[in-house]
Write a protein that holds these residues in place. Structure first.
Motif, PDB file in Angstrom:
ATOM      1  N   GLN A 235       0.827  -1.204   0.000  1.00  0.00           N
ATOM      2  CA  GLN A 235       0.000   0.000   0.000  1.00  0.00           C
ATOM      3  C   GLN A 235       0.863   1.257   0.000  1.00  0.00           C
ATOM      4  O   GLN A 235       0.576   2.223  -0.729  1.00  0.00           O
ATOM      5  CB  GLN A 235      -0.917  -0.010   1.228  1.00  0.00           C
ATOM      6  N   GLN A 239       1.008   4.137  -2.862  1.00  0.00           N
ATOM      7  CA  GLN A 239       0.817   5.555  -2.559  1.00  0.00           C
ATOM      8  C   GLN A 239       2.014   6.390  -3.004  1.00  0.00           C
ATOM      9  O   GLN A 239       1.847   7.476  -3.581  1.00  0.00           O
ATOM     10  CB  GLN A 239       0.588   5.716  -1.052  1.00  0.00           C
ATOM     11  N   LYS A 243       2.094   9.282  -5.862  1.00  0.00           N
ATOM     12  CA  LYS A 243       2.627  10.599  -5.536  1.00  0.00           C
ATOM     13  C   LYS A 243       3.687  11.029  -6.543  1.00  0.00           C
ATOM     14  O   LYS A 243       3.659  12.157  -7.065  1.00  0.00           O
ATOM     15  CB  LYS A 243       3.217  10.561  -4.125  1.00  0.00           C
TER      16      LYS A 243
END
Length: 565
Positions: A235, A239, A243
C-alpha cells in the motif's frame, strides 16, 4: 543302595555320637541327661529338616509365581504390541518351563523398548512441530513425550507417522509462505529504502537472527503479522508511486511549458519513467524512497517559482508561434492588437497564466489543424501564381520580334517559352479546379477562405474576368495587325515597291496611332489580392497604351531565365 555321600554323612554322625559317648563317660553324665541331650539333638535335626522342606516348598511356589507372572507379562506385551501369535506353556519341570519362557519374554521386552523408542521419537517431533505452529518455543526432550504403553501396535505407529507427515507438510508450506513473505518484504524494502532487519525483527526475532538452533517462526501469529507487513508495504509502495507519478506529470508539464533543456531533465529521468510504469514493474533500488519524493517536490516548487517569472516570455513566444502559423498559410492576424491584449492580461493578473498558456496551446493546435486543411488549396494557389507569372513572361516574350535572333540565352528562352505555353494552356482548368475546392472548403467550414485579407473566390473571379478581357484585347490586336498588313499590301499594289529599306511594323507614326495594345497584362495572383480595386479603376485606361509599339519587350532578352514548372 546307600549313596556314598549319605554313607559319609552316616559315618560322620556315628563317629560324632561315639565321640560324644566317650566324652559323657569321661564326664560321668547320667543316663537321663544323656537321653535328654539325645532327644534335644533329634529335635534340632527335625527342625532343620522342617525348615528345609518349607524353604523348598516356598521355592516351588516362587517358581510357579514366576512362571505365572512371565506368562501374564507375555500376554500383556503381546497385546500391547499387537502380536497375533499365542504362547503355550511347554512340558517339563518348573525350572524347565521357566527357562523356556525367559527367551520369549526377553524378546518381547526388547520389542517393547524399540517400539516405545520409535513412538517417542515420532511423538517428540509431532509435539515439536505442533508447538512451532502454535508459536511456543519447544523446551522438552523425547522422554517427555507421553506414550501409552498399552497401545504399542504397528497401527498406532503408522497413525503417528501419518500425523507427523501431515505436520511436516504443513510446516514446509508455512516455511514457504514465510520465505515468500520475507522475499516480498526485502524487495519492497529495497524499493522503499526501508530497514529490512528492523522490520523483520519487529515481527519475530527468529526471522533475522536464529539463535540456539531456533528455526524461523512459522506460527499463525507470525504469518498473520508478515501478511500485514507485506500489505502495508504494498500500500505504501502504491501511494508513493501515485505521488511520484503526479509529481512527474507536473514536472513534465513545467518542463514542456518552459522548454527546459534535456541536460536539466536528465537528473529526473527515472521520475519520467515512473509515470508510465505499473506497480509490479517497479523494482529499482530506492526509486520510491522518501528522499526521492522530497527531491522531486523541491524541483517542482523551484520550477513553479521560475515559471511565474518566465510566463510572459512563454506567452509571447506562443503568440509568435501562432502568428507564424497564420502567416505561413496567408491568414489574417492582427498581431499588434493581440500582443497588447496579452500584455494587459499578464500585467493585471486577472487570468491564471497556466490556463492562458493552455488556451494558447489549444489555439495553436486549431491553427495547425486549419493550416493543414488549407494546405491543398494553397499548393494549388502556388501553382496558379507560377502559371500566371509564366503567362505574363510568355506575353512579353512573344512581343519581342528579336526573340529568334542568335543572342545570348536565346535557346534557354525558347525552351522556357515551350514549357510556358503548356503550362498556360492548363490555367483555365487549374482555376476552375481551385475555385471548386475553395467553395467546397467554405461550405464545409462555414467561413470564407481568405488569402491575405481578401476572399480567394473574389480574387479568382477578378482574375478570370481580367484574363477574358486580355484574351479579347489579344483578339482585337490580331485583327488590327491583319488589317494593317492588308493595308500595306494594297499600298504596294497602288504605288509600287519602295526602294528604301522597309521599317519594322509599329514604327511609323500612322501605325502607332491605329494599333491597340496587344500586351496588356493581367495582374498575377501575388498582387491580385491587394490590387483588385485599383485595377477596376484603371480598367478604362487601356486606350492610352495603344501607342506602345508592337515589338515592345517587357523583360531583358539576355537576362531571362526560364522557371521550371
Amino acid at each position: 543302595m546307600t549313596s556314598p555321600s549319605r554313607l559319609s554323612r552316616t559315618t560322620t554322625c556315628g563317629s560324632l555320637l561315639q565321640e560324644l559317648q566317650k566324652i559323657w563317660d569321661e564326664i560321668g553324665e547320667s543316663d537321663s541327661e544323656r537321653d535328654k541331650m539325645l532327644l534335644q539333638l533329634e529335635q534340632e535335626c527335625l527342625d532343620i529338616y522342617r525348615r528345609k522342606v518349607e524353604k523348598t516348598r516356598k521355592h516351588k511356589a516362587d517358581l510357579h509365581q514366576a512362571i505365572a507372572e512371565a506368562e501374564a507379562e507375555i500376554a500383556i506385551l503381546m497385546s500391547a504390541l499387537g502380536e497375533r501369535t499365542s504362547f503355550s506353556r511347554s512340558k517339563g519341570s518348573l525350572k524347565e518351563q521357566l527357562s523356556a519362557i525367559k527367551p520369549v519374554l526377553e524378546d518381547l521386552r526388547l520389542k517393547k523398548e524399540d517400539r516405545i523408542k520409535a513412538l517417542s521419537e515420532i511423538q517428540a517431533q509431532i509435539v515439536w512441530i505442533t508447538t512451532e505452529i502454535a508459536g511456543n518455543i519447544p523446551s522438552f526432550t523425547s522422554d517427555d513425550a507421553g506414550i501409552n504403553e498399552r497401545d504399542l501396535t504397528v497401527k498406532k505407529l503408522g497413525e503417528l507417522r501419518s500425523h507427523l507427515e501431515e505436520l511436516q507438510t504443513e510446516k514446509i508450506l508455512r516455511l514457504q509462505k514465510v520465505n515468500n513473505h520475507l522475499n516480498s518484504i526485502r524487495e519492497l524494502s529495497i524499493v522503499l529504502s526501508h530497514d529490512t532487519n528492523k522490520t523483520l525483527t519487529e515481527v519475530h526475532p527468529s526471522l533475522t537472527d536464529p539463535a540456539n538452533g531456533q528455526t524461523k517462526s512459522i506460527s499463525n501469529d507470525t504469518l498473520a503479522r508478515l501478511t500485514d507487513v507485506v500489505n502495508s508495504l504494498n500500500q505504501e509502495k502504491q501511494q508513493r508511486l501515485q505521488k511520484l507519478q503526479e509529481l512527474g506529470r507536473t514536472l513534465l508539464d513545467l518542463w514542456n511549458l518552459m522548454e527546459t533543456p534535456a541536460d536539466e531533465r536528465k537528473r529526473f529521468d527515472h521520475i519520467a519513467w515512473l509515470i508510465s510504469s505499473s506497480v509490479d514493474e517497479i523494482s529499482m533500488q530506492g526509486c520510491l524512497a522518501l528522499d526521492v519524493i522530497e527531491m522531486t517536490e523541491a524541483e517542482v516548487e523551484r520550477l513553479k517559482v521560475l515559471k511565474s517569472s518566465k510566463m510572459k516570455e512563454l506567452v509571447l513566444k506562443r503568440q509568435n508561434e501562432l502568428e507564424e502559423i497564420y502567416n505561413g498559410v496567408h491568414m489574417d492576424v492582427d498581431s499588434d492588437t493581440a500582443r497588447k491584449i496579452l500584455t494587459n492580461i499578464i500585467n493585471t493578473g486577472d487570468v491564471d497564466l497556466s490556463d492562458l498558456l493552455i488556451g494558447m496551446d489549444n489555439e495553436i493546435a486549431k491553427a495547425k489543424e486549419m493550416a493543414l486543411s488549407r494546405k491543398d488549396i494553397l499548393d494549388k494557389v502556388d501553382k496558379w501564381k507560377h502559371a500566371s507569372e509564366e503567362e505574363n513572361w510568355l506575353d512579353d516574350y512573344e512581343r519581342d520580334e528579336n526573340r529568334y535572333s542568335a543572342g545570348r540565352g536565346a535557346h534557354k528562352n525558347l525552351k522556357r517559352a515551350e514549357k510556358a505555353r503548356i503550362l498556360v494552356s492548363k490555367i483555365p482548368s487549374l482555376v476552375e479546379n481551385l475555385n471548386a475546392k475553395v467553395k467546397a472548403w467554405e461550405s464545409e467550414k462555414g467561413i470564407p477562405f481568405l488569402y491575405d485579407k481578401a476572399a480567394l473566390v473574389h480574387i479568382l473571379e477578378e482574375y478570370t474576368k481580367q484574363r477574358q478581357e486580355r484574351e479579347e484585347e489579344k483578339r482585337r490586336s490580331r485583327e488590327q495587325k491583319r488589317l494593317q498588313e492588308q493595308l500595306a499590301t494594297e499600298k504596294e499594289v497602288l504605288f509600287g515597291s519602295r526602294s528604301a529599306i522597309k521599317k519594322p511594323l509599329g514604327q511609323s507614326a500612322n501605325a502607332n496611332n491605329i494599333v491597340g495594345t496587344p500586351g496588356r497584362r493581367v495582374l498575377t495572383p501575388a498582387r491580385q489580392g491587394i490590387s483588385v480595386g485599383k485595377d477596376r479603376k484603371e480598367g478604362g485606361k487601356g486606350n492610352v497604351a495603344a501607342t506602345i509599339p508592337l515589338n515592345y519587350v517587357a523583360l531583358p532578352k539576355d537576362d531571362s531565365v526560364p522557371r521550371s514548372s
